[in-house]
Design an enzyme around this catalytic site. Structure first.
Site, PDB file in Angstrom:
ATOM      1  N   ASN A   1       0.808  -1.221   0.000  1.00 23.76           N
ATOM      2  CA  ASN A   1       0.000   0.000   0.000  1.00 23.76           C
ATOM      3  C   ASN A   1       0.843   1.274   0.000  1.00 23.76           C
ATOM      4  O   ASN A   1       0.312   2.373   0.164  1.00 23.76           O
ATOM      5  CB  ASN A   1      -1.001  -0.028   1.160  1.00 23.76           C
ATOM      6  CG  ASN A   1      -2.087  -1.078   0.893  1.00 23.76           C
ATOM      7  OD1 ASN A   1      -2.163  -1.639  -0.205  1.00 23.76           O
ATOM      8  ND2 ASN A   1      -2.908  -1.349   1.889  1.00 23.76           N
TER       9      ASN A   1
ATOM     10  N   CYS B   1      -9.858  -5.223  -5.026  1.00 17.81           N
ATOM     11  CA  CYS B   1     -10.680  -6.263  -4.398  1.00 17.81           C
ATOM     12  C   CYS B   1     -12.140  -5.853  -4.301  1.00 17.81           C
ATOM     13  O   CYS B   1     -12.457  -4.695  -4.045  1.00 17.81           O
ATOM     14  CB  CYS B   1     -10.138  -6.552  -2.995  1.00 17.81           C
ATOM     15  SG  CYS B   1      -8.548  -7.377  -3.032  1.00 17.81           S
TER      16      CYS B   1
ATOM     17  N   ASP C   1      -7.487  -4.414   6.921  1.00 12.44           N
ATOM     18  CA  ASP C   1      -6.791  -5.493   6.201  1.00 12.44           C
ATOM     19  C   ASP C   1      -6.284  -6.592   7.147  1.00 12.44           C
ATOM     20  O   ASP C   1      -5.880  -7.664   6.692  1.00 12.44           O
ATOM     21  CB  ASP C   1      -5.617  -4.932   5.390  1.00 12.44           C
ATOM     22  CG  ASP C   1      -6.086  -3.891   4.391  1.00 12.44           C
ATOM     23  OD1 ASP C   1      -7.209  -4.012   3.895  1.00 12.44           O
ATOM     24  OD2 ASP C   1      -5.342  -2.935   4.123  1.00 12.44           O
TER      25      ASP C   1
HETATM   26  N1  EPU Z   1     -14.375   5.740  -0.303  1.00 15.45           N
HETATM   27  C1  EPU Z   1     -15.405   6.402  -0.910  1.00 15.45           C
HETATM   28  N2  EPU Z   1     -15.117   7.214  -1.982  1.00 15.45           N
HETATM   29  C2  EPU Z   1     -13.837   7.356  -2.458  1.00 15.45           C
HETATM   30  C3  EPU Z   1     -12.770   6.678  -1.810  1.00 15.45           C
HETATM   31  C4  EPU Z   1     -13.081   5.862  -0.724  1.00 15.45           C
HETATM   32  O1  EPU Z   1     -16.570   6.283  -0.509  1.00 15.45           O
HETATM   33  O2  EPU Z   1     -13.648   8.102  -3.435  1.00 15.45           O
HETATM   34  C5  EPU Z   1     -14.681   4.835   0.835  1.00 15.45           C
HETATM   35  C6  EPU Z   1     -14.365   3.377   0.472  1.00 15.45           C
HETATM   36  O3  EPU Z   1     -15.429   2.792  -0.248  1.00 15.45           O
HETATM   37  C7  EPU Z   1     -14.140   2.758   1.826  1.00 15.45           C
HETATM   38  C8  EPU Z   1     -13.500   3.896   2.627  1.00 15.45           C
HETATM   39  O4  EPU Z   1     -13.808   5.099   1.924  1.00 15.45           O
HETATM   40  O5  EPU Z   1     -15.369   2.400   2.404  1.00 15.45           O
HETATM   41  C9  EPU Z   1     -12.015   3.804   2.806  1.00 15.45           C
HETATM   42  O6  EPU Z   1     -11.382   3.657   1.543  1.00 15.45           O
HETATM   43  P1  EPU Z   1      -9.910   4.198   1.270  1.00 15.45           P
HETATM   44  O7  EPU Z   1      -9.973   5.236   0.229  1.00 15.45           O
HETATM   45  O8  EPU Z   1      -9.289   4.525   2.581  1.00 15.45           O
HETATM   46  O9  EPU Z   1      -9.231   2.916   0.684  1.00 15.45           O
HETATM   47  P2  EPU Z   1      -8.280   2.773  -0.562  1.00 15.45           P
HETATM   48  O10 EPU Z   1      -7.330   3.901  -0.629  1.00 15.45           O
HETATM   49  O11 EPU Z   1      -9.077   2.440  -1.765  1.00 15.45           O
HETATM   50  C10 EPU Z   1      -6.347   1.541   0.697  1.00 15.45           C
HETATM   51  C11 EPU Z   1      -5.707   0.196   0.578  1.00 15.45           C
HETATM   52  C12 EPU Z   1      -6.657  -0.875   1.071  1.00 15.45           C
HETATM   53  C13 EPU Z   1      -7.008  -0.569   2.523  1.00 15.45           C
HETATM   54  C14 EPU Z   1      -7.619   0.840   2.628  1.00 15.45           C
HETATM   55  C15 EPU Z   1      -7.924   1.246   4.050  1.00 15.45           C
HETATM   56  C16 EPU Z   1      -4.279   0.520  -1.304  1.00 15.45           C
HETATM   57  C17 EPU Z   1      -3.936   0.178  -2.712  1.00 15.45           C
HETATM   58  N3  EPU Z   1      -5.356  -0.048  -0.803  1.00 15.45           N
HETATM   59  O12 EPU Z   1      -7.492   1.471  -0.162  1.00 15.45           O
HETATM   60  O13 EPU Z   1      -5.955  -2.093   1.009  1.00 15.45           O
HETATM   61  O14 EPU Z   1      -7.934  -1.500   2.981  1.00 15.45           O
HETATM   62  O15 EPU Z   1      -6.706   1.810   2.048  1.00 15.45           O
HETATM   63  O16 EPU Z   1      -6.780   1.266   4.820  1.00 15.45           O
HETATM   64  O17 EPU Z   1      -3.551   1.257  -0.641  1.00 15.45           O
HETATM   65  C18 EPU Z   1      -5.733  -4.402   0.943  1.00 15.45           C
HETATM   66  O18 EPU Z   1      -4.509  -4.193   1.071  1.00 15.45           O
HETATM   67  O19 EPU Z   1      -6.243  -5.547   0.974  1.00 15.45           O
HETATM   68  C19 EPU Z   1      -6.597  -3.260   0.722  1.00 15.45           C
HETATM   69  C20 EPU Z   1      -7.857  -3.376   0.335  1.00 15.45           C
END
Ligand code: EPU
Length: 447
Positions: free
Chosen positions: A24, A121, A311
């Site tokens: 990440n 995912c 995670d």
């Molecule tokens: N969300 C929205 N709108 C957006 C962006 C996010 O509603 O435009 C919501 C998401 O649907 C979720 C929440 O906000 O319910 C948190 O999402 P976040 O943006 O924090 O997650 P992400 O950046 O898409 C990263 C990691 C994830 C990890 C999350 C939370 C990466 C590539 N992925 O995702 O990792 O779970 O932060 O810490 O950095 C994993 O490693 O298995 C994984 C899913």
């Protein structure tokens, strides 16, 4: 066809695994290299799918990416950055969520960004509304085409005040990667402050950015006109580390996770201790082991940092099926991260899912149609089953359940796991797991 694993369970996993740079952080650090006017070197880079996808996307845009054949360190030179054809970019449609983070850096370097439809995912809707709103607030024009999204900024990106409705990791990174070279000051409130974000800030600061993180989830960025390249060692993957820790508990094993960093895993360490897991914490890694006797049940809520990371939840739920008593897990980050429990139930676990918020704090998914709380009653013996891997962490969880179960399991779709776990089957082999792999070409092997 993806590889198929036949797993004979009941063997405790014992030995050492090495965990390298965080999934990440690493792909985002690669994206940051686009912002520099000299080459950047990133160290401690794991061989995982997201690194391949970003390498290809950078190369399509004219950035040279060289991999040191011995260390695997990556050197990225953005000197010849150029526009790429949407057809070439679209070959990565559905591969990953990282491309959305290329928007700000591409606008700064070549004045235009085109990104493919995203993958990642299936653990909830995973919209990108925060990202697009952030870009618009910087002055970008977002145009959703039939396939992909085109982003321009006729007057360049300008610093602005942004308040996130939820401390989203990706949206915070979007702000950081757009603001550092934007004109003027950006103030972000409601920011996420995960260790991977702090490491990204450290990288940007090495490049010449001016970024301050305040105690109240506010991040202030003073835009600069130029950034140079960086030399950085990625922080270790705390999610992979926690996964191997749960694997040790579930299988009654003993795993030294080289690279596991206590500083980034304090909340996990507390939880692991409360469930009754054994640990020896060292500077270069952590030994996680089952102490013998019964594991203890827990009430647990996932949250943004410094809370219990979402995670970490899925592999730990498998361990909770082996605890004596009733555990409650309230997932507050994703609305749909318990799909993987269906296979565990088929294997003999007792897990009930609920729509209500069964934690101490009502979350944004309460009173809606999301089964986001789980009640796990243990301990229950697990038996082998046919399983199809649903997502990265769910897949790892299924694998460790199969490794702990009595009898044989057949696991399909395991290539999803290599999106986030470097050399996954080789590591299992090194820990003494008993399994066979049928390769896509039909040949049987051990790794
Ligand atoms: N969300 C929205 N709108 C957006 C962006 C996010 O509603 O435009 C919501 C998401 O649907 C979720 C929440 O906000 O319910 C948190 O999402 P976040 O943006 O924090 O997650 P992400 O950046 O898409 C990263 C990691 C994830 C990890 C999350 C939370 C990466 C590539 N992925 O995702 O990792 O779970 O932060 O810490 O950095 C994993 O490693 O298995 C994984 C899913």
């Amino acid at each position: 066809m993806s590889r198929i694993l036949t797993v004979r369970g009941g063997v405790p996993l014992k030995g050492r695994v090495q965990v390298r740079g965080a999934k990440n952080l690493v792909p985002k650090a690669m994206v940051a290299a686009l912002l520099g006017n000299t080459p950047s070197t990133l160290r401690n880079v794991p061989e995982i799918k997201d690194v391949e996808v970003v390498t290809s996307l950078l190369q399509i845009h004219g950035i040279t990416v060289e991999k040191d054949p011995v260390t695997g360190d990556l050197t990225m030179d953005p000197a010849n950055a150029k526009k790429a054809s949407s057809a070439e970019i679209n070959t990565h449609a559905g591969d990953s969520r990282i491309p959305i983070l290329l928007c700000g850096p591409l606008i700064h370097s070549i004045g235009h960004a085109f990104i493919p439809d995203l993958g990642g995912c299936k653990i909830g809707d995973r919209p990108i509304d925060y990202h697009l709103e952030v870009l618009r607030q910087f002055g970008a024009v977002v145009d959703k085409t039939g396939s992909g999204t085109s982003i321009t900024a006729p007057n360049g990106l300008k610093g602005t005040k942004i308040s996130l409705p939820y401390p989203s990791v990706g949206a915070t990174e979007q702000v950081l990667l757009s603001a550092t070279r934007a004109e003027g000051i950006t103030e972000l409130t409601g920011a996420a402050t995960e260790p991977e974000i702090i490491d990204l800030i450290a990288i940007l600061q090495k490049m010449g950015a001016i970024i301050s993180v305040q105690t109240d989830r506010t991040i202030r960025i003073e835009g600069v006109t130029e950034l140079s390249g960086y030399d950085h060692t990625a922080l270790p993957d705390r999610n992979e580390s926690a996964s191997w820790a749960s694997a040790a508990l579930v299988t009654g094993g003993d795993i030294y996770v080289e690279g596991a960093s206590q500083r980034d895993m304090m909340t996990f360490v507390n939880t692991f201790r409360k469930i009754g897991g054994g640990m020896d914490i060292h500077d270069d890694g952590i030994r996680f082991f089952h102490k013998g006797g019964a594991l203890k049940p827990l009430v647990l809520e996932t949250d943004v940092h410094p809370g219990f990371m979402t995670d970490w939840q899925q592999p730990l739920v498998v361990a909770l099926t082996q605890a004596e008593g009733v555990s409650i897990v309230h997932e507050t980050v994703y609305e749909n991260r318990f799909g993987f429990t269906e296979a565990l139930t088929r294997m003999g676990a007792s897990i009930q899912l609920h729509r209500e918020c069964l934690g101490s704090i009502p979350c944004r998914f309460g009173q809606r149609n999301f089964t986001h709380s789980a009640v796990i009653s243990g301990s229950t013996p697990l038996t082998g089953a046919n399983i199809h891997v649903p997502d990265l962490r769910g897949g790892f969880s299924h694998m460790i359940a199969a490794l702990a179960a009595q009898g044989t399991s057949t696991v399909t779709g395991i290539d999803v796991i290599s999106r986030g776990y470097e050399h996954f089957t080789a590591k299992l082999d090194g820990l003494g797991a008993d399994f066979d792999v049928i390769e896509a070409n039909g040949k049987a092997g051990r790794k």
